[in-house]
Design a protein around this motif. Structure first.
Motif, PDB file in Angstrom:
ATOM      1  N   ARG A  37      42.501  20.319  53.784  1.00  0.00           N
ATOM      2  CA  ARG A  37      43.344  20.252  54.981  1.00  0.00           C
ATOM      3  C   ARG A  37      44.068  21.558  55.270  1.00  0.00           C
ATOM      4  N   ARG A  38      44.326  22.371  54.252  1.00  0.00           N
ATOM      5  CA  ARG A  38      45.175  23.557  54.434  1.00  0.00           C
ATOM      6  C   ARG A  38      44.359  24.747  54.941  1.00  0.00           C
ATOM      7  N   ALA A  39      44.463  24.980  56.236  1.00  0.00           N
ATOM      8  CA  ALA A  39      43.664  26.028  56.883  1.00  0.00           C
ATOM      9  C   ALA A  39      43.945  27.399  56.286  1.00  0.00           C
ATOM     10  N   ARG A  57      37.618  22.658  57.741  1.00  0.00           N
ATOM     11  CA  ARG A  57      38.925  22.024  57.573  1.00  0.00           C
ATOM     12  C   ARG A  57      38.920  20.617  58.154  1.00  0.00           C
ATOM     13  N   PHE A  58      39.144  19.635  57.330  1.00  0.00           N
ATOM     14  CA  PHE A  58      39.371  18.270  57.824  1.00  0.00           C
ATOM     15  C   PHE A  58      40.047  17.454  56.729  1.00  0.00           C
ATOM     16  N   ASP A  59      40.760  16.442  57.185  1.00  0.00           N
ATOM     17  CA  ASP A  59      41.335  15.453  56.278  1.00  0.00           C
ATOM     18  C   ASP A  59      40.229  14.462  55.953  1.00  0.00           C
ATOM     19  N   ASN A  85      31.998  15.907  45.181  1.00  0.00           N
ATOM     20  CA  ASN A  85      33.097  15.067  45.680  1.00  0.00           C
ATOM     21  C   ASN A  85      34.300  15.262  44.764  1.00  0.00           C
ATOM     22  N   ASN A  86      35.132  16.211  45.138  1.00  0.00           N
ATOM     23  CA  ASN A  86      36.259  16.608  44.284  1.00  0.00           C
ATOM     24  C   ASN A  86      37.614  16.280  44.907  1.00  0.00           C
ATOM     25  N   ALA A  87      37.712  16.326  46.242  1.00  0.00           N
ATOM     26  CA  ALA A  87      39.006  16.089  46.893  1.00  0.00           C
ATOM     27  C   ALA A  87      39.549  14.740  46.446  1.00  0.00           C
ATOM     28  N   GLY A  88      40.798  14.732  46.052  1.00  0.00           N
ATOM     29  CA  GLY A  88      41.391  13.483  45.604  1.00  0.00           C
ATOM     30  C   GLY A  88      42.782  13.735  45.091  1.00  0.00           C
ATOM     31  N   LEU A  89      43.456  12.659  44.777  1.00  0.00           N
ATOM     32  CA  LEU A  89      44.839  12.806  44.337  1.00  0.00           C
ATOM     33  C   LEU A  89      45.346  11.538  43.676  1.00  0.00           C
ATOM     34  N   ALA A  90      46.391  11.737  42.869  1.00  0.00           N
ATOM     35  CA  ALA A  90      47.211  10.622  42.403  1.00  0.00           C
ATOM     36  C   ALA A  90      48.526  10.708  43.167  1.00  0.00           C
ATOM     37  N   ILE A 136      33.916  13.867  40.978  1.00  0.00           N
ATOM     38  CA  ILE A 136      34.991  14.175  40.025  1.00  0.00           C
ATOM     39  C   ILE A 136      35.839  12.927  39.840  1.00  0.00           C
ATOM     40  N   SER A 137      35.519  12.244  38.753  1.00  0.00           N
ATOM     41  CA  SER A 137      36.250  11.045  38.375  1.00  0.00           C
ATOM     42  C   SER A 137      37.374  11.474  37.429  1.00  0.00           C
ATOM     43  N   SER A 138      37.632  10.739  36.382  1.00  0.00           N
ATOM     44  CA  SER A 138      38.766  11.041  35.492  1.00  0.00           C
ATOM     45  C   SER A 138      38.655  10.210  34.230  1.00  0.00           C
ATOM     46  N   GLU A 180      34.410  13.372  34.202  1.00  0.00           N
ATOM     47  CA  GLU A 180      35.646  12.634  33.932  1.00  0.00           C
ATOM     48  C   GLU A 180      36.587  13.491  33.099  1.00  0.00           C
ATOM     49  N   PRO A 181      37.392  14.338  33.758  1.00  0.00           N
ATOM     50  CA  PRO A 181      38.314  15.190  32.998  1.00  0.00           C
ATOM     51  C   PRO A 181      39.584  14.446  32.609  1.00  0.00           C
ATOM     52  N   GLY A 182      40.159  14.876  31.493  1.00  0.00           N
ATOM     53  CA  GLY A 182      41.520  14.492  31.144  1.00  0.00           C
ATOM     54  C   GLY A 182      42.484  15.507  31.732  1.00  0.00           C
ATOM     55  N   MET A 183      43.500  15.866  30.967  1.00  0.00           N
ATOM     56  CA  MET A 183      44.606  16.669  31.502  1.00  0.00           C
ATOM     57  C   MET A 183      44.204  18.125  31.788  1.00  0.00           C
ATOM     58  N   THR A 186      46.654  21.957  37.338  1.00  0.00           N
ATOM     59  CA  THR A 186      46.343  22.373  38.708  1.00  0.00           C
ATOM     60  C   THR A 186      47.570  21.993  39.537  1.00  0.00           C
ATOM     61  N   GLU A 187      47.368  21.753  40.831  1.00  0.00           N
ATOM     62  CA  GLU A 187      48.488  21.252  41.644  1.00  0.00           C
ATOM     63  C   GLU A 187      48.598  19.726  41.565  1.00  0.00           C
ATOM     64  N   PHE A 188      47.731  19.126  40.751  1.00  0.00           N
ATOM     65  CA  PHE A 188      47.614  17.663  40.666  1.00  0.00           C
ATOM     66  C   PHE A 188      48.966  16.968  40.434  1.00  0.00           C
ATOM     67  N   THR A 189      49.741  17.458  39.459  1.00  0.00           N
ATOM     68  CA  THR A 189      50.992  16.760  39.112  1.00  0.00           C
ATOM     69  C   THR A 189      52.094  17.052  40.129  1.00  0.00           C
TER      70      THR A 189
HETATM   71  P1  NDP Z   1      44.695  19.777  43.244  1.00  0.00           P
HETATM   72  O1  NDP Z   1      45.867  19.018  43.772  1.00  0.00           O
HETATM   73  O2  NDP Z   1      44.927  21.125  42.680  1.00  0.00           O
HETATM   74  O3  NDP Z   1      43.549  19.854  44.352  1.00  0.00           O
HETATM   75  C1  NDP Z   1      43.214  18.714  45.108  1.00  0.00           C
HETATM   76  C2  NDP Z   1      42.322  19.098  46.266  1.00  0.00           C
HETATM   77  O4  NDP Z   1      42.013  17.892  47.006  1.00  0.00           O
HETATM   78  C3  NDP Z   1      42.973  20.066  47.235  1.00  0.00           C
HETATM   79  O5  NDP Z   1      42.048  21.045  47.620  1.00  0.00           O
HETATM   80  C4  NDP Z   1      43.345  19.187  48.415  1.00  0.00           C
HETATM   81  O6  NDP Z   1      43.255  19.922  49.631  1.00  0.00           O
HETATM   82  C5  NDP Z   1      42.229  18.136  48.369  1.00  0.00           C
HETATM   83  N1  NDP Z   1      42.639  16.929  49.080  1.00  0.00           N
HETATM   84  C6  NDP Z   1      43.582  16.027  48.711  1.00  0.00           C
HETATM   85  N2  NDP Z   1      43.747  15.105  49.675  1.00  0.00           N
HETATM   86  C7  NDP Z   1      42.905  15.434  50.679  1.00  0.00           C
HETATM   87  C8  NDP Z   1      42.625  14.895  51.956  1.00  0.00           C
HETATM   88  N3  NDP Z   1      43.254  13.808  52.423  1.00  0.00           N
HETATM   89  N4  NDP Z   1      41.690  15.486  52.730  1.00  0.00           N
HETATM   90  C9  NDP Z   1      41.045  16.591  52.284  1.00  0.00           C
HETATM   91  N5  NDP Z   1      41.273  17.155  51.093  1.00  0.00           N
HETATM   92  C10 NDP Z   1      42.189  16.587  50.299  1.00  0.00           C
HETATM   93  O7  NDP Z   1      44.086  18.808  42.107  1.00  0.00           O
HETATM   94  P2  NDP Z   1      42.827  18.946  41.119  1.00  0.00           P
HETATM   95  O8  NDP Z   1      42.039  20.139  41.392  1.00  0.00           O
HETATM   96  O9  NDP Z   1      43.347  18.728  39.750  1.00  0.00           O
HETATM   97  O10 NDP Z   1      42.033  17.629  41.517  1.00  0.00           O
HETATM   98  C11 NDP Z   1      40.707  17.622  41.983  1.00  0.00           C
HETATM   99  C12 NDP Z   1      40.100  16.283  41.611  1.00  0.00           C
HETATM  100  O11 NDP Z   1      40.097  16.150  40.196  1.00  0.00           O
HETATM  101  C13 NDP Z   1      40.861  15.072  42.134  1.00  0.00           C
HETATM  102  O12 NDP Z   1      39.923  14.108  42.576  1.00  0.00           O
HETATM  103  C14 NDP Z   1      41.621  14.559  40.906  1.00  0.00           C
HETATM  104  O13 NDP Z   1      41.860  13.180  40.979  1.00  0.00           O
HETATM  105  C15 NDP Z   1      40.638  14.901  39.821  1.00  0.00           C
HETATM  106  N6  NDP Z   1      41.160  15.025  38.463  1.00  0.00           N
HETATM  107  C16 NDP Z   1      42.194  15.876  38.167  1.00  0.00           C
HETATM  108  C17 NDP Z   1      42.638  15.971  36.849  1.00  0.00           C
HETATM  109  C18 NDP Z   1      43.766  16.851  36.450  1.00  0.00           C
HETATM  110  O14 NDP Z   1      44.342  16.620  35.366  1.00  0.00           O
HETATM  111  N7  NDP Z   1      44.133  17.867  37.223  1.00  0.00           N
HETATM  112  C19 NDP Z   1      41.987  15.231  35.778  1.00  0.00           C
HETATM  113  C20 NDP Z   1      40.923  14.360  36.215  1.00  0.00           C
HETATM  114  C21 NDP Z   1      40.528  14.288  37.509  1.00  0.00           C
HETATM  115  P3  NDP Z   1      44.354  19.907  50.811  1.00  0.00           P
HETATM  116  O15 NDP Z   1      45.675  19.514  50.197  1.00  0.00           O
HETATM  117  O16 NDP Z   1      44.335  21.299  51.351  1.00  0.00           O
HETATM  118  O17 NDP Z   1      43.830  18.907  51.771  1.00  0.00           O
END
Ligand code: NDP
Ligand code: 8X3
Length: 252
Positions: A37-39, A57-59, A85-90, A136-138, A180-183, A186-189
């Motif tokens: 999303r971040r242009a 760029r898209f959500d 398929n990596n985009a994701g979040l907690a 990218i699972s976990s 399936e990564p553990g800890m 990144t910006e994850f937390t």
């Molecule tokens: P980051 O937060 O560093 O990166 C997450 C990425 O996902 C960003 O580029 C963000 O882009 C993108 N993203 C999130 N929401 C959206 C959205 N709605 N639309 C488009 N893009 C989106 O985290 P990680 O690199 O750590 O995470 C990547 C993947 O790995 C995730 O699926 C996470 O669940 C998984 N994972 C992470 C672990 C960890 O410990 N870090 C362990 C196991 C799995 P933007 O904000 O610009 O949209």
């Protein structure tokens, strides 16, 4: 997969694993479609990596925007050999009874609905090119922990979706892997805690967590194995992380 696959679509390439993977694949001579999303982050990556990178760029929750971005791909980026398929979040670390329903919906919409929508759109190209799909699972897909609730559920979906795709894609030559990564730091937390950098720093301090580059290397390794080899699932942890026992509540 073709013997020399060339184009990867990597979602969530504005940070963490996805950005490191974009750098890794382009360093090895691939082309990368980088999404997020971040242009400004995509622009910076394009400036860094040059015209081997196409920023899209898209959500991932916005199906119309996703389809428009795919339709707008330049001709030379249309032959996608690899979808990461990596985009994701907690969102949130609270136990279920204290969690926000809005956080759960955000995780499901992003980690499941957005991901399957994109996968469905790209599958015909992957089949035509005998490509590969890396999800990218976990470790949270397998090992429950307090506060994991809906996040762990989304990742369990993804690991099981990956195995089922393997069954459906039998005979097509398309490879499917759940990583399936553990800890990993990144910006994850920071995202999970809604912006609490101090909480993120505390979690990783002294733990020697995995890095984005570690996971990018794993993604690259899986993607570049010979076409007759399929890694079904690949679980990685930092050496500092392992398993705790079951918890027991006493006293009624
Ligand atoms: P980051 O937060 O560093 O990166 C997450 C990425 O996902 C960003 O580029 C963000 O882009 C993108 N993203 C999130 N929401 C959206 C959205 N709605 N639309 C488009 N893009 C989106 O985290 P990680 O690199 O750590 O995470 C990547 C993947 O790995 C995730 O699926 C996470 O669940 C998984 N994972 C992470 C672990 C960890 O410990 N870090 C362990 C196991 C799995 P933007 O904000 O610009 O949209
Ligand atoms: C991220 C790893 O342990 O925070 O998927 O769930 S964990």
């Amino acid at each position: 997969m073709n013997t020399s696959p060339r184009t990867a679509l990597i979602t969530g390439a504005t940070a963490g694993f996805g950005r490191a993977a974009a750098r890794r694949f382009i360093a090895a001579g691939w082309q990368v479609i980088a999404t997020g999303r971040r242009a400004e982050r995509l622009d910076a990556l394009r400036a860094e990596l040059g015209d081997a990178l196409h920023p899209a760029r898209f959500d991932i929750r916005d199906e119309a925007a996703m389809r428009a971005a795919l339709d707008a791909l330049p001709e030379r980026f249309r032959g996608i050999d690899l979808l990461v398929n990596n985009a994701g979040l907690a969102q949130g670390t609270q136990p279920a009874q204290d969690a926000l329903l809005s956080d759960w919906k955000t995780m499901i919409d992003t980690n499941i609905t957005g991901l399957v929508t994109l996968t469905h759109a790209v599958l015909p190209t992957l089949i035509a090119r005998k490509g590969a799909l890396i999800n990218i699972s976990s470790t949270a897909a397998t090992y429950p922990y307090t506060g994991g609730n809906a996040y762990g559920g989304t990742k369990a979906f993804l690991s099981q979706f990956s195995l089922n795709l393997r069954a459906d894609l039998h005979g097509t030559g398309v490879r499917v892997t759940a990583i399936e990564p553990g800890m990993a730091e990144t910006e994850f937390t920071v995202v999970r805690t809604h912006g609490d950098q101090a909480a993120s720093d505390r979690l990783y301090a002294g733990a020697n967590p995995m890095t984005a580059e570690d996971i990018a290397e794993a993604i690259f390794w899986v993607a570049t194995l010979p076409p007759h080899l399929n890694v079904n699932r690949l679980e990685l942890m930092p050496t500092s992380q392992s398993f705790a026992g079951f918890q027991v509540h006493r006293g009624g």
